[in-house]
Design a protein around this motif. Structure first.
Motif, PDB file in Angstrom:
ATOM      1  N   ALA A 344       0.830  -1.207   0.000  1.00  0.00           N
ATOM      2  CA  ALA A 344       0.000   0.000   0.000  1.00  0.00           C
ATOM      3  C   ALA A 344       0.858   1.248   0.000  1.00  0.00           C
ATOM      4  O   ALA A 344       0.515   2.264  -0.632  1.00  0.00           O
ATOM      5  N   ALA A 345       2.033   1.213   0.697  1.00  0.00           N
ATOM      6  CA  ALA A 345       2.914   2.387   0.735  1.00  0.00           C
ATOM      7  C   ALA A 345       3.454   2.711  -0.652  1.00  0.00           C
ATOM      8  O   ALA A 345       3.530   3.878  -1.062  1.00  0.00           O
ATOM      9  N   VAL A 346       3.814   1.701  -1.397  1.00  0.00           N
ATOM     10  CA  VAL A 346       4.320   1.928  -2.768  1.00  0.00           C
ATOM     11  C   VAL A 346       3.233   2.537  -3.643  1.00  0.00           C
ATOM     12  O   VAL A 346       3.478   3.482  -4.417  1.00  0.00           O
ATOM     13  N   ASN A 347       1.983   2.053  -3.511  1.00  0.00           N
ATOM     14  CA  ASN A 347       0.890   2.598  -4.313  1.00  0.00           C
ATOM     15  C   ASN A 347       0.604   4.056  -3.952  1.00  0.00           C
ATOM     16  O   ASN A 347       0.344   4.902  -4.823  1.00  0.00           O
ATOM     17  N   LEU A 349       2.712   6.308  -2.775  1.00  0.00           N
ATOM     18  CA  LEU A 349       3.772   7.161  -3.307  1.00  0.00           C
ATOM     19  C   LEU A 349       3.578   7.430  -4.790  1.00  0.00           C
ATOM     20  O   LEU A 349       3.770   8.555  -5.274  1.00  0.00           O
ATOM     21  N   GLN A 350       3.169   6.414  -5.524  1.00  0.00           N
ATOM     22  CA  GLN A 350       2.941   6.622  -6.964  1.00  0.00           C
ATOM     23  C   GLN A 350       1.790   7.596  -7.209  1.00  0.00           C
ATOM     24  O   GLN A 350       1.870   8.468  -8.089  1.00  0.00           O
ATOM     25  N   GLU A 351       0.700   7.469  -6.389  1.00  0.00           N
ATOM     26  CA  GLU A 351      -0.432   8.392  -6.547  1.00  0.00           C
ATOM     27  C   GLU A 351      -0.042   9.824  -6.198  1.00  0.00           C
ATOM     28  O   GLU A 351      -0.449  10.780  -6.862  1.00  0.00           O
ATOM     29  N   MET A 356       1.113  15.572  -7.640  1.00  0.00           N
ATOM     30  CA  MET A 356       2.046  16.702  -7.654  1.00  0.00           C
ATOM     31  C   MET A 356       2.306  17.191  -9.070  1.00  0.00           C
ATOM     32  O   MET A 356       2.435  18.394  -9.318  1.00  0.00           O
ATOM     33  N   LYS A 357       2.363  16.277 -10.014  1.00  0.00           N
ATOM     34  CA  LYS A 357       2.544  16.684 -11.415  1.00  0.00           C
ATOM     35  C   LYS A 357       1.345  17.518 -11.877  1.00  0.00           C
ATOM     36  O   LYS A 357       1.513  18.556 -12.532  1.00  0.00           O
ATOM     37  N   ASN A 358       0.127  17.062 -11.550  1.00  0.00           N
ATOM     38  CA  ASN A 358      -1.064  17.805 -11.966  1.00  0.00           C
ATOM     39  C   ASN A 358      -1.124  19.178 -11.301  1.00  0.00           C
ATOM     40  O   ASN A 358      -1.504  20.173 -11.932  1.00  0.00           O
ATOM     41  N   GLU A 359      -0.756  19.259 -10.009  1.00  0.00           N
ATOM     42  CA  GLU A 359      -0.751  20.540  -9.318  1.00  0.00           C
ATOM     43  C   GLU A 359       0.254  21.512  -9.918  1.00  0.00           C
ATOM     44  O   GLU A 359       0.002  22.712 -10.015  1.00  0.00           O
TER      45      GLU A 359
END
Length: 866
Positions: A344-347, A349-351, A356-359
């Motif tokens: 779940a931690a890896v998922n 971080l990817q989200e 952040m890219k969209n922001e």
């Protein structure tokens, strides 16, 4: 039954009680128990429910009846029946007379027209009442015993709740009712009787009843005094025995009773001694059996201890096996939990990276849009400033025009005089017409304000007033001349309208009117609401009403639920005007609420009957209307008062023939009116000292008579020749009032609202400054956004490096997992060995149980032999 048979019964009393046909006269306790056993459970429940109500009754012989008075139930001789708060009535078809309310001291009268349910044969008793703290004293009763019945009904606090009216009742200074609450027993508009209150009258022939309030004021509707019948002495009753042969009643003497009781007691004492000896023998046998049982129980305890030790050993083995199984489960669950957590931690971080890219892209677009909208914002600010300047010019012009209009209107009113006097004459009454009374009033020049009075023969005296009303003029004509003062109240000026004249000339009719023909009070308030509604776009009004009366030189609040609870005094405020602290100010929003308030005040006003007027006002009634206004355009605030005063009529004691309480009321009325005449004379002669404080009435009207308000006076007169002297004195008084020059009235500005407006202006200036600073901050924030966008790129790079580190940690976790699986396999092998040991122990336990079962029959046989 002869004496020999009676002696035989006395020698052997068992034969007396063994025969069921002979009543057991002396067995009182068993008879009482039988009565309680025969009583049904529902009746006992009703007794428990009534115990709370019976706690109010201090006299055990009295009782409560939850319905009205019935003539058929009243069999005793009625000495007196008082209709409290009502008049004397004689029933045509009955010998009973209802006396008027004339034996009281203190209290007030309350009457209602509402329907009283279950009121009995005389419902009018419960439609009137006396309330407050009061007492009754009845004299000239012959010595002896009497019954007093009290009739109650809650006709004031009809909506409850319980506990609004709780009071005590004392009869001959002894409490007969304690914490009595009518509403909790029967509710509202329902009768309640307390009957059979026994009182003994001595040589003074006095019966005294005192009602004392605990919460609220006491109330009573009727008092009935009945002559008590002779009650037989319970000690004189004799006891008898019945003969079996002839069924004759034989009187038993006290000596024979004692002989029977002694023989019965001797017989039962012998039986008690025999039973005690038998009881001692039984206790000895029981002690021996108990000793044998204790020895057998000791041996059983030893066997049980051995069994408990072996059971404990088996339980400890089971617990160790269970703990090891739980450890294995915990290890496997931890492994599964860690595996899910890192996935779940890896998922996450990817989200977060995608967000952040969209922001970052959205921030860049917002920065470009803000830079393009700055010139358009400047144009909008300049346009708004121009509109604000135009609105301020329009406000100034509007306020100037409104001020000019008010000045012209007030100048017209001031040219007519601050105290304006209107004269109104009532028509002749039916009694005056039948008596042939002549008219002494001439209305030929009434249109010009002139009124002629025929003083005798051909002489005529003329009086000049601002307006004269003939008996043909109605309420609409009277209010048409008084209505311009209503606008002055809404403009911020104090106004006073009062009616003066002798009793019976129609002052109350002019001020209050009736339901079909409203008076000045109701029409004034109706016009107030109408004008306030028309000005609702530019003004905001708050209107509240208070109703007072000056009764026997005491100020009473007619809207208070308990008028006698506190003493009201006149105080002078910091602004200089006079007021009465503690009075109720009822806020009203429409004319319906006003009418309800006026009805409450008129119902509680002191009214009495005299030889001159059947419904004479015994107090000065004052209706005070407070108006707070706020100009929504300029922010100006005013606070003004409208006083509507219905003065009590002046009386001549020789003509009214007043006595007792009415005499005291008439003296106080004449005193206050003479004090008003002294004030008017001092104002007319421009004396240096004005005696306002000689009376509560003049002290209350000081602001209205002193020059800061606009005042209108209605002088009411009678056209009959019988009232000529009173008419001339009233008209002379009115001419003196009309000659007073008080000067221009002052506008009452509410300083508290001005201070609020100043604080609002300061807040608006601070908000404007804060908005300028916020614009500067926006410009700075645009620069910060660009710097943050650069920082976000660097954060993106650092998080990619963290992802690589997490992948390395996952590889280490997988290696650790493999090692834990090997440890689990080793532990499972150990558990298998432990299980084999447990099976062997269980077989040994079964062998021990079989041996115990074989021993038990032999041991039980030996115990039985012992």
């Amino acid at each position: 039954m002869d004496d020999s048979q009676l002696n035989a019964f006395l020698q052997n009393p068992d034969t007396l009680f063994a025969n069921p046909s002979i009543p057991r006269v002396f067995d009182w306790e068993k008879n009482d128990m039988a009565l309680n056993q025969d009583k049904p459970s529902s009746a006992m429940d009703e007794d428990e429910e009534e115990s709370s109500v019976d706690s109010m009754l201090c006299d055990s012989n009295s009782r409560l009846i939850p319905f009205g008075f019935s003539k058929s139930n009243c069999t005793d001789e009625v000495m007196m029946f008082i209709n409290a708060g009502g008049e004397a009535l004689n029933e045509a078809d009955s010998r009973m007379k209802f006396l008027g309310d004339s034996y009281f001291e203190g209290g007030n009268v309350m009457q209602t027209n509402e329907h009283i349910t279950q009121a009995g044969d005389c419902p009018f008793i419960y439609q009137s009442a006396r309330f407050g703290n009061f007492c009754y004293r009845f004299n000239n009763f012959p010595p002896g015993d009497y019954f007093v019945d009290l009739h109650f009904a809650e006709i004031i606090n009809t909506n409850g709740p319980k506990g609004m009216r709780v009071f005590n009742v004392y009869m001959q200074e002894e409490k007969v009712l304690s914490d009595f609450d009518i509403f909790s027993v029967v509710g509202a508009n329902k009768p309640l009787q307390v009957v059979d209150l026994r009182v003994s009258v001595k040589g003074d022939g006095l019966i005294a009843l005192r009602f004392e309030g605990v919460i609220g004021g006491p109330i009573v509707c009727g008092i009935c005094v009945r002559r008590a019948q002779n009650i037989p002495d319970p000690q004189a009753s004799q006891e008898y025995l019945k003969c079996n042969n002839c069924a004759a009643d034989i009187e038993v003497s006290s000596a024979q009773k004692k002989l029977m009781r002694t023989k019965v007691t001797d017989k039962y004492e012998k039986k008690i001694q025999e039973l005690t000896t038998q009881c001692q023998l039984k206790t000895h046998e029981c002690h021996e059996a108990w000793m044998s049982l204790t020895s057998a129980n000791e041996q059983l305890e030893k066997v049980r201890m051995e069994l408990d030790n072996k059971i404990f050993q088996t339980r400890t083995l089971d617990e160790t096996v269970g703990k090891q199984a739980e450890n294995l489960k915990n290890i496997t669950s931890r492994y599964e939990h860690d595996k899910k957590y890192w996935a779940a931690a890896v998922n996450d971080l990817q989200e977060k990276i995608m967000i952040m890219k969209n922001e970052h892209a959205q921030l860049s677009l917002d920065a470009h849009a803000c830079a393009e909208s700055i010139p358009e914002l400047n144009k909008m600010v300049t346009g708004v400033q121009a509109l604000v300047a135009q609105s301020e010019d329009l406000k100034l012009k509007y306020s100037e025009e409104q001020a000019k209009r008010k000045e012209l209107y007030n100048q017209i009113q001031e040219t007519k005089g601050n105290i304006r006097v209107f004269c109104r004459c009532r028509p002749l009454g039916k009694e005056e017409i039948s008596a042939g009374c002549a008219l002494v009033v001439d209305f030929d020049a009434a249109k010009d304000g002139d009124l002629g009075i025929l003083t005798g023969g051909s002489t005529k005296k003329t009086f000049k007033f601002d307006r004269v009303y003939t008996p043909k003029d109605n309420q609409v004509d009277v209010f048409a001349d008084a209505s311009p003062l209503v606008t002055s109240v809404l403009d911020g000026y104090n106004v006073c309208i009062f009616a003066y004249g002798q009793t019976g000339t129609g002052k109350t009719f002019t001020m209050e009117g009736t339901d079909q023909n409203r008076g000045v009070n109701y029409r004034t308030l109706e016009q107030l609401f109408q004008i306030a509604k028309e000005r609702s776009e530019t003004f905001m009004y708050n209107i509240s009403v208070s109703v007072l009366e000056v009764y026997n030189e005491q100020i009473r609040d007619l809207l208070s639920t308990s008028p006698t609870s506190k003493r009201l005094e006149i105080k002078q405020s910091a602004e200089g005007f006079h007021h009465v602290p503690g009075i109720i100010e009822a806020k009203v929003d429409n004319i319906k609420e006003v009418w309800n308030v006026l009805q409450i005040g008129s119902n509680l006003r002191a009214v009495g009957s005299t030889n001159v007027n059947e419904h004479s006002s015994r107090s000065h009634c004052i209706l005070r209307i407070m108006v707070k206004s706020k100009n929504l355009m300029t922010g100006d605030c005013t606070k003004s008062n409208l006083w509507l005063v219905d003065l009590a009529g002046s009386e001549r004691l020789a003509k009214t023939d007043a006595q007792g309480e009415r005499l005291k009321e008439a003296q106080n009325i004449n005193k206050s009116l003479s004090a008003l005449g002294d004030v008017i004379y001092a104002l007319a002669t421009k004396s240096s000292h004005i005696p306002y404080r000689n009376s509560k009435l003049t002290h209350l009207l000081q602001d209205s008579l002193g020059g800061d308000s606009k005042t209108l006076m209605f002088v009411q007169i009678s056209p009959s020749e019988r009232d000529l002297s009173e008419t001339l004195s009233s008209l002379n008084f009115a001419t003196r009032v009309r000659g007073i020059e008080l000067g221009p009235a002052k506008r009452q500005v509410d300083t508290s609202e001005l201070q609020k407006m100043k604080t609002l202006l300061d807040k608006a200036r601070q908000e404007a400054r804060s908005k300028d600073e916020s614009v500067r901050k926006l410009e700075e924030s645009l620069q910060n956004v660009e710097s943050k966008a650069k920082g976000r790129d660097q954060v993106y790079k650092t998080q990619q490096e963290k992802i690589k580190e997490l992948e390395c940690q996952l590889e280490l976790k997988t290696s650790m997992q493999n090692q834990s699986e090997e440890q689990v396999s080793q532990l499972s092998d150990r558990l298998k060995g432990r299980e084999e040991i447990c099976t062997g122990l269980q077989q040994k336990v079964k062998e021990l149980e079989t041996k115990l079962k074989e021993r038990q029959p032999s041991e039980s046989a030996s115990y039985q032999q012992k």
